[in-house]
Design an enzyme around this catalytic site. Structure first.
Site, PDB file in Angstrom:
ATOM      1  N   HIS A  19     -12.148   9.621   0.650  1.00 25.25           N
ATOM      2  CA  HIS A  19     -12.499   8.388   1.354  1.00 25.25           C
ATOM      3  C   HIS A  19     -12.779   7.294   0.335  1.00 25.25           C
ATOM      4  CE1 HIS A  19     -15.374   5.548   3.267  1.00 25.25           C
ATOM      5  NE2 HIS A  19     -14.639   5.748   4.335  1.00 25.25           N
ATOM      6  N   CYS A  20     -12.363   6.066   0.649  1.00 25.17           N
ATOM      7  CA  CYS A  20     -12.682   4.942  -0.232  1.00 25.17           C
ATOM      8  C   CYS A  20     -13.267   3.813   0.594  1.00 25.17           C
ATOM      9  CB  CYS A  20     -11.458   4.472  -1.004  1.00 25.17           C
ATOM     10  SG  CYS A  20     -10.158   3.722  -0.012  1.00 25.17           S
ATOM     11  N   GLU A  21     -14.259   3.153   0.018  1.00 22.67           N
ATOM     12  CA  GLU A  21     -14.852   1.995   0.670  1.00 22.67           C
ATOM     13  C   GLU A  21     -14.007   0.770   0.411  1.00 22.67           C
ATOM     14  OE1 GLU A  21     -18.977   1.773  -0.460  1.00 22.67           O
ATOM     15  OE2 GLU A  21     -19.269   3.928  -0.126  1.00 22.67           O
TER      16      GLU A  21
END
Length: 230
Positions: free
Chosen positions: A126-128
Site C-alpha cells: 500500500h502507498c499513501e
C-alpha cells in the site's frame, strides 16, 4: 503472453491487484481519485474482510510507503485485524528510491514472509498519496530479486503503465527513472558483486563550470546550490 499479463492478474478480491503470486497491491494506489470523507475505513474494511474470508488459513503482512512521519490511518485500521505493518519513507534525498540498506531490508522481508507459513502467507502493498513512484520502484526491484525478469530497463515501464497516463509527473517534477534504473542494476548484480549492498562512497567534484552569470544578493554574495542526480 505479454509482459504485462505475466506479472499482473485480475484483482482478487475487488480493490486489490495481484502482483505475481501472493503479493497484492491496493488498487487505490493506481488512482488519482480521493475517497469522500469517512469512506476510506469502509473501503479498507470491505477488502480486508473479503481477504480473510477467501484466505482463512493465510497470514498477512502489510508494507506501507507513507507520506510523513506520523502513523497512518492505514496502519491503525490494519491493527484491528492483527495485521503487522512495516512502514517505509516515501523517498531518499528527494528522489523516489531508498538507500540500498533499506532496499535490501524490503527484499529480504518479502522473501522471508513468502517462504514461511507453508506457502500461504500473503503480502499487502500500500502507498499513501504521493508515494506511488517508490512503490513502483520497489515492485521492479522485487521482480529482479526473484529473477522473474532479467531486463531491468523494461520493468519500470511495465509497472508504470498500470497507473493512468500522466500519473508519474503528478508526484515528481524530476524524472526518477534514470536513478531507479541505476539502483535496480545494483539489485540485478547482487550475486556477482563481492560486496552487497555496495558501500556508500563520497562524490568529489574537481571542477564546476558555470555557463551563466550567477545572481548576486544585496551583499554581493553568491552561494551556488548543486543537486546531483544519477
Amino acid at each position: 503472453m505479454s509482459l504485462l499479463s505475466r506479472f499482473f492478474y485480475k484483482r482478487p478480491p475487488d480493490g486489490l491487484l495481484e502482483f505475481i503470486d501472493r503479493i497484492y497491491v491496493f488498487y487505490s494506489c493506481f488512482s488519482t481519485e480521493v475517497l469522500p470523507q469517512g469512506m476510506y475505513p469502509v473501503y479498507l474494511n470491505e477488502i480486508l474482510t473479503e481477504l480473510h474470508e477467501e484466505h482463512v488459513e493465510s497470514s498477512f503482512l502489510a508494507i506501507n510507503f507513507r507520506d510523513g512521519d506520523k502513523r497512518s490511518q492505514f496502519a491503525d485500521i490494519l491493527r484491528e485485524y492483527n495485521i503487522p505493518v512495516i512502514d517505509y519513507p516515501r523517498h531518499f534525498e528527494g528522489c523516489p528510491v531508498l538507500p540500498l540498506s533499506l532496499i535490501q531490508h524490503f527484499l529480504r522481508v518479502c522473501e522471508h514472509w513468502l517462504s514461511s507459513g507453508k506457502n500461504k502467507n500473503i503480502i499487502l502493498l500500500h502507498c499513501e498519496r504521493g508515494t506511488w513512484p517508490l512503490l513502483a520502484f520497489l515492485l521492479s526491484c522485487l521482480l529482479i530479486y526473484k529473477e522473474l525478469h532479467g531486463a531491468e530497463h523494461k520493468i519500470p515501464d511495465i509497472i508504470y503503465r498500470e497507473a493512468p497516463k500522466g500519473f508519474l509527473p503528478l508526484f515528481s517534477a524530476l524524472n526518477p527513472i534514470p536513478s531507479q534504473l541505476r539502483y535496480m542494476q545494483y539489485v540485478a548484480r547482487r550475486n556477482i558483486s563481492p560486496e552487497w549492498p555496495p558501500m556508500e562512497r563520497a562524490l568529489f567534484l574537481d571542477c564546476l563550470i558555470l555557463r551563466a552569470i550567477p545572481s548576486f544578493d544585496s551583499d554581493n554574495g553568491c552561494r551556488p546550490l548543486v543537486r546531483i542526480f544519477g
